[in-house]
Design a protein around this motif. Structure first.
Motif, short mmCIF file in Angstrom:
data_model
loop_
_atom_site.label_atom_id
_atom_site.label_comp_id
_atom_site.label_asym_id
_atom_site.label_seq_id
_atom_site.Cartn_x
_atom_site.Cartn_y
_atom_site.Cartn_z
N ASP A 152 1.43 -6.23 1.86
CA ASP A 152 2.57 -5.53 2.49
C ASP A 152 2.46 -4.02 3.05
O ASP A 152 1.82 -3.35 2.21
CB ASP A 152 3.63 -5.75 1.50
N GLY A 153 2.23 -3.83 4.16
CA GLY A 153 1.90 -2.50 4.72
C GLY A 153 0.36 -2.34 5.06
O GLY A 153 -0.13 -1.48 5.27
N PHE A 154 -0.31 -3.34 4.65
CA PHE A 154 -1.86 -3.56 5.10
C PHE A 154 -1.95 -4.95 5.53
O PHE A 154 -1.76 -5.85 5.05
CB PHE A 154 -2.64 -3.31 3.64
N SER A 181 10.14 11.20 1.58
CA SER A 181 9.93 12.02 2.37
C SER A 181 9.78 11.96 3.64
O SER A 181 9.83 12.71 4.69
CB SER A 181 8.80 13.11 1.78
N ASP A 182 9.45 10.49 3.87
CA ASP A 182 9.28 10.16 5.37
C ASP A 182 10.54 9.23 6.26
O ASP A 182 10.26 8.88 7.12
CB ASP A 182 7.84 9.41 5.49
N ASP A 183 11.55 9.38 5.34
CA ASP A 183 12.64 8.74 5.92
C ASP A 183 13.70 9.91 6.79
O ASP A 183 14.90 9.59 6.09
CB ASP A 183 13.34 8.01 4.79
N LEU A 204 -0.87 7.62 9.56
CA LEU A 204 -1.63 6.67 8.71
C LEU A 204 -2.82 7.65 7.77
O LEU A 204 -3.36 8.39 8.43
CB LEU A 204 -2.40 5.70 9.59
N ILE A 205 -3.14 7.23 6.64
CA ILE A 205 -4.06 7.54 5.79
C ILE A 205 -5.30 6.95 6.60
O ILE A 205 -5.38 5.61 6.97
CB ILE A 205 -3.86 6.93 4.37
N PRO A 206 -6.48 7.62 6.53
CA PRO A 206 -7.75 7.17 7.11
C PRO A 206 -8.41 5.87 6.68
O PRO A 206 -7.89 5.53 5.37
CB PRO A 206 -8.75 8.41 6.89
N ARG A 256 8.02 9.56 14.60
CA ARG A 256 6.63 9.73 14.47
C ARG A 256 5.87 8.36 13.94
O ARG A 256 5.04 7.65 14.54
CB ARG A 256 6.06 10.68 13.62
N ARG A 257 6.72 7.83 12.99
CA ARG A 257 6.24 6.57 12.49
C ARG A 257 6.21 5.36 13.46
O ARG A 257 5.19 4.36 13.21
CB ARG A 257 6.86 6.14 10.98
N LEU A 258 7.37 5.30 14.15
CA LEU A 258 7.59 4.24 15.02
C LEU A 258 6.46 4.29 16.19
O LEU A 258 6.03 3.48 16.74
CB LEU A 258 8.81 4.19 15.40
N THR A 308 0.76 -1.31 0.01
CA THR A 308 -0.03 -0.18 0.13
C THR A 308 0.97 1.19 0.10
O THR A 308 0.63 2.14 -0.57
CB THR A 308 -1.17 -0.08 1.06
N GLY A 309 2.07 1.09 0.70
CA GLY A 309 2.93 2.36 0.76
C GLY A 309 3.42 2.69 -0.73
O GLY A 309 3.68 3.77 -1.08
N GLU A 310 3.82 1.78 -1.81
CA GLU A 310 4.14 1.77 -3.03
C GLU A 310 2.91 2.46 -3.91
O GLU A 310 3.16 3.35 -4.71
CB GLU A 310 4.43 0.48 -3.82
N PRO A 340 -9.50 -1.98 12.51
CA PRO A 340 -10.67 -1.94 11.47
C PRO A 340 -10.26 -2.45 9.92
O PRO A 340 -10.90 -3.17 9.25
CB PRO A 340 -11.00 -0.46 11.33
N GLN A 341 -8.85 -2.04 9.68
CA GLN A 341 -8.36 -2.52 8.18
C GLN A 341 -8.09 -4.10 8.36
O GLN A 341 -8.48 -4.53 7.22
CB GLN A 341 -7.14 -1.86 8.10
N ALA A 342 -7.76 -4.48 9.63
CA ALA A 342 -7.89 -5.91 9.41
C ALA A 342 -9.04 -6.78 9.27
O ALA A 342 -9.11 -7.74 8.67
CB ALA A 342 -7.13 -6.53 10.64
#
Ligand code: AMP
Length: 201
Positions: free
Chosen positions: A86-88, A136-138, A59-61, A145-147, A32-34, A93-95
């Motif tokens: 991968d990433g989802f 941009s997020d690395d 996270l995206i809503p 924040r991501r952790l 999903t990140g890609e 709720p997503q699960a």
């Protein structure tokens, strides 16, 4: 159809191990990140929305993310062979939405491969990756924040899938080939069981 979630914190090696899983099991890979980074690169409306969350390490809503995933599943006929997610999911709720989506397609989630790595090592890996990923997020602030987001919103999924009986804890440090061997050992057992169950029907 054999469906796997590759699960773990940012920097735990999901992308690297996904590549090997694709080669080994011939599965379709959805990161999903890609997908989101591709929208950002193409400057789509969705990309603009995604960028505002990603660059903040947020996270995206859920509702938007679930719609994006459903679109990916339905627009790629190869997903019928089975998918590596991968990433989802990244939230409960997503699960739940993923289980429903697979059920609606007469399938299910067969295994969750959880790559487990200490925070200090994750930080080190991500800072190193950030030097040449151009993401941009690395950067150190967004990585922190991501952790945090991972620990608050995503890591509860470990217990969720443990209870479901699909979670396979894989130590994610050390040699990449050895890590893959451990994953393959777990997944081959799942496949064996599935095959035995379906031939008993
Ligand atoms: P990744 O490449 O998986 O590390 O994802 C990069 C960023 O994309 C994440 O930090 C989130 O902002 C966003 N993202 C990717 N997958 C999801 C998801 N399943 N739910 C919400 N946000 C996501």
């Amino acid at each position: 159809m054999f469906n796997i979630v590759i699960f773990g914190a940012p920097g735990s090696g999901k992308g690297t191990q996904s590549e090997r899983l694709i080669d080994e099991y011939g599965l379709y890979h959805i990161s999903t990140g890609e997908v989101l980074r591709d929208h950002i690169a193409r400057g789509t409306e969705l990309g603009k929305i995604a960028d505002s969350f990603i660059s903040q390490g947020q996270l995206i809503p859920d509702e938007l993310m679930v719609n994006i995933l459903e679109h990916e599943l339905d627009s790629n006929p190869d997903t019928e062979k089975g998918v590596i997610f991968d990433g989802f999911p990244r939230t409960i709720p997503q699960a739940k939405a993923l289980s429903k989506m697979l059920e609606g397609r007469n399938s299910k989630l067969h295994a969750v491969v959880g790559l487990e790595v200490e925070d200090s090592e994750l930080m080190e890996r991500l800072v190193k990756r950030g030097k040449d990923s151009g993401r941009s997020d690395d950067n150190p602030e967004t990585i922190t924040r991501r952790l945090e987001v991972y620990h608050n919103q995503t890591s509860p999924l470990r217990d969720f899938y443990m209870e479901e009986g699909t979670y396979h804890a894989i130590p994610g440090t050390g040699n990449v080939d050895d890590i893959f061997k451990t994953i393959k050992g777990s997944l081959d057992k799942v496949i064996e069981l599935e095959t035995a169950e379906s031939s008993a029907l």
